[in-house]
Design a protein around this motif. Structure first.
Motif, PDB file in Angstrom:
ATOM      1  N   SER A 111       4.357  28.515  43.628  1.00 24.44           N
ATOM      2  CA  SER A 111       4.653  29.186  44.896  1.00 24.44           C
ATOM      3  C   SER A 111       3.719  28.692  45.983  1.00 24.44           C
ATOM      4  O   SER A 111       2.506  28.619  45.770  1.00 24.44           O
ATOM      5  CB  SER A 111       4.479  30.700  44.727  1.00 24.44           C
ATOM      6  N   GLY A 112       4.272  28.347  47.129  1.00 23.12           N
ATOM      7  CA  GLY A 112       3.458  27.981  48.287  1.00 23.12           C
ATOM      8  C   GLY A 112       2.485  26.844  48.043  1.00 23.12           C
ATOM      9  O   GLY A 112       1.403  26.834  48.610  1.00 23.12           O
ATOM     10  N   GLY A 113       2.830  25.922  47.177  1.00 23.60           N
ATOM     11  CA  GLY A 113       1.951  24.801  46.870  1.00 23.60           C
ATOM     12  C   GLY A 113       1.016  25.044  45.701  1.00 23.60           C
ATOM     13  O   GLY A 113       0.340  24.125  45.244  1.00 23.60           O
ATOM     14  N   GLN A 114       0.954  26.284  45.231  1.00 22.30           N
ATOM     15  CA  GLN A 114       0.122  26.579  44.055  1.00 22.30           C
ATOM     16  C   GLN A 114       0.935  26.313  42.791  1.00 22.30           C
ATOM     17  O   GLN A 114       2.046  26.815  42.655  1.00 22.30           O
ATOM     18  CB  GLN A 114      -0.322  28.035  44.057  1.00 22.30           C
ATOM     19  N   PRO A 115       0.397  25.511  41.871  1.00 20.77           N
ATOM     20  CA  PRO A 115       1.136  25.242  40.634  1.00 20.77           C
ATOM     21  C   PRO A 115       1.191  26.471  39.730  1.00 20.77           C
ATOM     22  O   PRO A 115       0.364  27.372  39.840  1.00 20.77           O
ATOM     23  CB  PRO A 115       0.337  24.117  39.971  1.00 20.77           C
ATOM     24  N   HIS A 116       2.168  26.469  38.857  1.00 20.44           N
ATOM     25  CA  HIS A 116       2.361  27.574  37.917  1.00 20.44           C
ATOM     26  C   HIS A 116       1.250  27.614  36.872  1.00 20.44           C
ATOM     27  O   HIS A 116       0.565  26.623  36.631  1.00 20.44           O
ATOM     28  CB  HIS A 116       3.722  27.459  37.226  1.00 20.44           C
ATOM     29  N   ASP A 117       1.097  28.802  36.284  1.00 23.11           N
ATOM     30  CA  ASP A 117       0.166  28.950  35.169  1.00 23.11           C
ATOM     31  C   ASP A 117       0.701  28.205  33.950  1.00 23.11           C
ATOM     32  O   ASP A 117       1.906  27.970  33.827  1.00 23.11           O
ATOM     33  CB  ASP A 117      -0.003  30.430  34.806  1.00 23.11           C
ATOM     34  N   THR A 118      -0.189  27.839  33.050  1.00 25.22           N
ATOM     35  CA  THR A 118       0.192  27.174  31.810  1.00 25.22           C
ATOM     36  C   THR A 118      -0.286  27.998  30.629  1.00 25.22           C
ATOM     37  O   THR A 118      -1.117  28.887  30.769  1.00 25.22           O
ATOM     38  CB  THR A 118      -0.408  25.758  31.730  1.00 25.22           C
ATOM     39  N   GLY A 119       0.242  27.694  29.466  1.00 23.89           N
ATOM     40  CA  GLY A 119      -0.135  28.394  28.244  1.00 23.89           C
ATOM     41  C   GLY A 119       1.005  28.327  27.249  1.00 23.89           C
ATOM     42  O   GLY A 119       1.791  27.373  27.265  1.00 23.89           O
ATOM     43  N   THR A 120       1.100  29.338  26.407  1.00 24.43           N
ATOM     44  CA  THR A 120       2.160  29.380  25.403  1.00 24.43           C
ATOM     45  C   THR A 120       2.769  30.779  25.346  1.00 24.43           C
ATOM     46  O   THR A 120       2.124  31.766  25.696  1.00 24.43           O
ATOM     47  CB  THR A 120       1.647  29.017  23.999  1.00 24.43           C
ATOM     48  N   LEU A 121       3.997  30.830  24.884  1.00 25.95           N
ATOM     49  CA  LEU A 121       4.681  32.083  24.560  1.00 25.95           C
ATOM     50  C   LEU A 121       5.181  31.950  23.131  1.00 25.95           C
ATOM     51  O   LEU A 121       5.945  31.024  22.830  1.00 25.95           O
ATOM     52  CB  LEU A 121       5.861  32.335  25.504  1.00 25.95           C
ATOM     53  N   GLY A 122       4.725  32.810  22.265  1.00 27.73           N
ATOM     54  CA  GLY A 122       5.131  32.724  20.865  1.00 27.73           C
ATOM     55  C   GLY A 122       4.788  31.390  20.233  1.00 27.73           C
ATOM     56  O   GLY A 122       5.506  30.908  19.361  1.00 27.73           O
ATOM     57  N   GLY A 123       3.719  30.749  20.703  1.00 28.20           N
ATOM     58  CA  GLY A 123       3.304  29.455  20.177  1.00 28.20           C
ATOM     59  C   GLY A 123       4.029  28.263  20.782  1.00 28.20           C
ATOM     60  O   GLY A 123       3.744  27.122  20.438  1.00 28.20           O
ATOM     61  N   VAL A 124       4.957  28.496  21.703  1.00 30.21           N
ATOM     62  CA  VAL A 124       5.727  27.426  22.347  1.00 30.21           C
ATOM     63  C   VAL A 124       5.141  27.166  23.736  1.00 30.21           C
ATOM     64  O   VAL A 124       4.953  28.105  24.519  1.00 30.21           O
ATOM     65  CB  VAL A 124       7.221  27.817  22.460  1.00 30.21           C
ATOM     66  N   PRO A 125       4.847  25.895  24.072  1.00 29.84           N
ATOM     67  CA  PRO A 125       4.260  25.586  25.374  1.00 29.84           C
ATOM     68  C   PRO A 125       5.159  25.972  26.548  1.00 29.84           C
ATOM     69  O   PRO A 125       6.364  25.716  26.535  1.00 29.84           O
ATOM     70  CB  PRO A 125       4.065  24.065  25.343  1.00 29.84           C
ATOM     71  N   VAL A 166      10.850  36.463  37.080  1.00 29.97           N
ATOM     72  CA  VAL A 166      10.053  35.276  36.797  1.00 29.97           C
ATOM     73  C   VAL A 166      10.709  34.567  35.616  1.00 29.97           C
ATOM     74  O   VAL A 166      10.987  35.187  34.586  1.00 29.97           O
ATOM     75  CB  VAL A 166       8.592  35.639  36.471  1.00 29.97           C
ATOM     76  N   ILE A 167      10.986  33.275  35.779  1.00 27.86           N
ATOM     77  CA  ILE A 167      11.653  32.480  34.748  1.00 27.86           C
ATOM     78  C   ILE A 167      10.644  31.502  34.171  1.00 27.86           C
ATOM     79  O   ILE A 167       9.990  30.760  34.900  1.00 27.86           O
ATOM     80  CB  ILE A 167      12.858  31.721  35.338  1.00 27.86           C
ATOM     81  N   HIS A 168      10.523  31.512  32.844  1.00 28.12           N
ATOM     82  CA  HIS A 168       9.589  30.642  32.129  1.00 28.12           C
ATOM     83  C   HIS A 168      10.383  29.501  31.512  1.00 28.12           C
ATOM     84  O   HIS A 168      11.384  29.739  30.831  1.00 28.12           O
ATOM     85  CB  HIS A 168       8.892  31.425  31.022  1.00 28.12           C
ATOM     86  N   LEU A 169       9.947  28.271  31.727  1.00 30.40           N
ATOM     87  CA  LEU A 169      10.575  27.103  31.116  1.00 30.40           C
ATOM     88  C   LEU A 169       9.719  26.690  29.926  1.00 30.40           C
ATOM     89  O   LEU A 169       8.538  26.362  30.089  1.00 30.40           O
ATOM     90  CB  LEU A 169      10.683  25.960  32.125  1.00 30.40           C
ATOM     91  N   LEU A 170      10.326  26.734  28.742  1.00 31.40           N
ATOM     92  CA  LEU A 170       9.589  26.441  27.509  1.00 31.40           C
ATOM     93  C   LEU A 170      10.018  25.106  26.919  1.00 31.40           C
ATOM     94  O   LEU A 170      11.168  24.697  27.047  1.00 31.40           O
ATOM     95  CB  LEU A 170       9.826  27.544  26.472  1.00 31.40           C
ATOM     96  N   ALA A 171       9.074  24.468  26.218  1.00 32.39           N
ATOM     97  CA  ALA A 171       9.321  23.168  25.599  1.00 32.39           C
ATOM     98  C   ALA A 171      10.201  23.285  24.353  1.00 32.39           C
ATOM     99  O   ALA A 171      10.756  22.295  23.898  1.00 32.39           O
ATOM    100  CB  ALA A 171       7.997  22.503  25.229  1.00 32.39           C
ATOM    101  N   GLY A 172      10.343  24.476  23.809  1.00 40.02           N
ATOM    102  CA  GLY A 172      11.162  24.682  22.610  1.00 40.02           C
ATOM    103  C   GLY A 172      11.682  26.104  22.553  1.00 40.02           C
ATOM    104  O   GLY A 172      11.422  26.927  23.427  1.00 40.02           O
ATOM    105  N   GLU A 173      12.400  26.387  21.490  1.00 37.85           N
ATOM    106  CA  GLU A 173      13.034  27.688  21.321  1.00 37.85           C
ATOM    107  C   GLU A 173      12.061  28.696  20.719  1.00 37.85           C
ATOM    108  O   GLU A 173      11.251  28.363  19.857  1.00 37.85           O
ATOM    109  CB  GLU A 173      14.239  27.523  20.390  1.00 37.85           C
TER     110      GLU A 173
END
Length: 82
Positions: free
Chosen positions: A43-57, A69-76
């Protein structure tokens, strides 16, 4: 659906529990909606937070048109709770 944004009231929070309310495939990744989150979206030039959800990046976080808020995950995710 509006996401409860924990980063407003508890910006130091690094661990939280949430319920998955929606899941969509997205070009080899997964878009995940939660009932609450500590992940700040891009938002406004600030990058999103990073981490994992349920062990998925988490590879992206964005704000949806309905205030969610929509989270884009690397896996299911393996569960409907994270």
């Amino acid at each position: 659906m509006t996401t409860l944004r924990l980063y407003y009231t508890e910006p130091w929070r690094r661990v939280f529990d949430a319920r998955v309310v929606r899941v969509e495939p997205a070009a080899g990744r997964w878009r995940i909606w939660l009932d609450r989150t500590a992940f700040y979206p891009t938002s406004g030039g600030q990058p999103h937070d990073t981490g994992t959800l349920g062990g998925v990046p988490v590879v992206g976080v964005e704000e949806g048109p309905a205030g969610e808020v929509i989270h884009l995950l690397a896996g299911e995710l393996a569960s409907d709770e994270v």
